[in-house]
Motif scaffolding. Structure first.
Motif, short mmCIF file in Angstrom:
data_model
loop_
_atom_site.label_atom_id
_atom_site.label_comp_id
_atom_site.label_asym_id
_atom_site.label_seq_id
_atom_site.Cartn_x
_atom_site.Cartn_y
_atom_site.Cartn_z
N MET A 21 52.67 37.83 46.15
CA MET A 21 52.95 37.12 44.90
C MET A 21 53.43 35.71 45.24
N ASP A 23 54.37 31.70 43.90
CA ASP A 23 54.64 30.68 42.89
C ASP A 23 53.97 29.40 43.37
N TRP A 54 51.47 31.30 35.67
CA TRP A 54 51.46 32.68 36.16
C TRP A 54 51.65 32.71 37.67
N PRO A 55 52.23 33.77 38.20
CA PRO A 55 52.22 33.92 39.66
C PRO A 55 50.80 34.25 40.12
N ARG A 179 45.41 36.03 39.08
CA ARG A 179 46.77 36.18 38.56
C ARG A 179 47.38 37.45 39.15
N HIS A 180 48.62 37.33 39.61
CA HIS A 180 49.30 38.50 40.16
C HIS A 180 49.65 39.47 39.04
N VAL A 188 58.95 36.33 44.29
CA VAL A 188 57.88 35.34 44.32
C VAL A 188 57.90 34.68 45.69
#
Length: 323
Positions: A21, A23, A54-55, A179-180, A188
């Protein structure tokens, strides 16, 4: 040679990835000093970060390499200076767009755009830009693997990359990352250098490597960094040493070993003797017992071959510190 090989593996989507994940806004912000030093004072850098981004699900180290590659390409397209813009956004790719590219599925993606005010590309150049070894730079000033590495990374990550450019109007390269979809409270990941002691405290490392030259190099590097090292050329001897030494701090093993026991099986047998023994794997192959479909298995600590003395010492310290 190692760098060229890594870039070719990236293009062919066979580099070992460790997606997590990410950022993307924080990752780019953390690269600001590096980018400014790399691009020079003639290049104005503007970062436009989307709120509520979104992550993404990607390998943060490979994403950093992709960003750096794109920024260096943009700089080279602006020899007299110019402006580079990095922009992030949430993006939904519909079925119509997905059909325009192979292996691309419609859905939600995190988009990162890198734009320059440089010379731009012709239609022919744009059509070939992602091909390996294709370059418009003079001999000796480029391998033609930068954009192909970015493309391969994006596709192997389940995403997409595209180029928009016209002669005299600059170039924009967009990377779309999945998108995670994991738990919202998951950490993150932002790629940051870990605090590793410059000199080890004499921890004992078992090095298992059947190539004598590689074993000698790795052992020398670790000893110079302050580790005590015992060596084995095969898994059977390694298991004897695991049983003999109760103060082992790490098992550092090649995945592909001579004999019937590979590195993955060796690690399992070693943990039967020492359940809390941390293990660091190494290999030069991208399809084996710890890498499947181009991705490292969950919970694996790994350093790829070839490695430098500094890199292997730092990685060993990182794994021991995290045990």
């Amino acid at each position: 040679a190692a760098s060229l090989t890594a870039r070719l593996l990236a293009f062919s989507r066979q580099q070992p990835l460790a997606p997590s994940m990410v950022d993307v806004n924080k990752l780019i912000a953390g690269m600001s000093d590096l980018l400014q030093r790399t691009l020079g004072e003639q290049i104005e850098i503007e970062v436009v970060q989307s709120g509520g981004l979104w992550p993404a699900h990607a390998d943060p180290n490979q994403l950093e390499s992709a960003v750096l590659n794109l920024c260096v390409n943009a700089r080279d397209a602006m020899p007299d200076g110019g402006k580079l813009t990095i922009e992030t956004s949430n993006s939904h790719l519909d079925d119509a767009y997905a059909k325009s590219s192979s292996d691309l599925k419609a859905g939600q993606y995190v988009c990162m755009s890198i734009s320059d005010t440089g010379s731009g590309m012709s239609t022919e150049t744009r059509a070939n830009a992602f091909e390996p070894f294709f370059t418009t730079k003079p001999v000796g000033q480029g391998t033609g693997l930068g954009l192909s590495q970015v493309y391969g990374f994006a596709k192997q990550s389940g995403g997409h990359a595209s180029i928009y450019s016209e002669i005299g109007e600059g170039t924009t390269v967009k990377i779309y990352l999945l998108r995670h979809r994991g738990p919202t409270d998951a950490p993150v990941v932002v790629s940051e250098p870990k605090e590793i002691p410059k000199q080890a405290d004499g921890q004992l490392v078992l090095l298992v490597e059947d190539e004598a030259a590689v074993r000698e190099f790795a052992a020398t590097a670790l000893r110079e960094a302050g580790y005590r090292v015992i060596e084995a050329a095969n898994a059977n001897r390694a298991l004897e040493l695991v049983a003999e030494h109760g103060d082992l701090a790490l098992l550092f093993t090649d995945v592909v070993l001579t004999g019937s026991i590979n590195g993955r099986l060796l690690a399992e047998k070693a943990k039967e003797l020492r359940p809390n023994l941390p293990v660091l794997f190494t290999t030069g192959y991208t399809r084996n017992a710890i890498i499947h479909h181009g991705r490292l298995d969950e919970g694996i600590d790994f350093i790829g071959k070839p490695f430098t003395a500094q890199a292997v010492s730092a990685k060993v310290g990182e794994v021991i510190a995290g045990a």
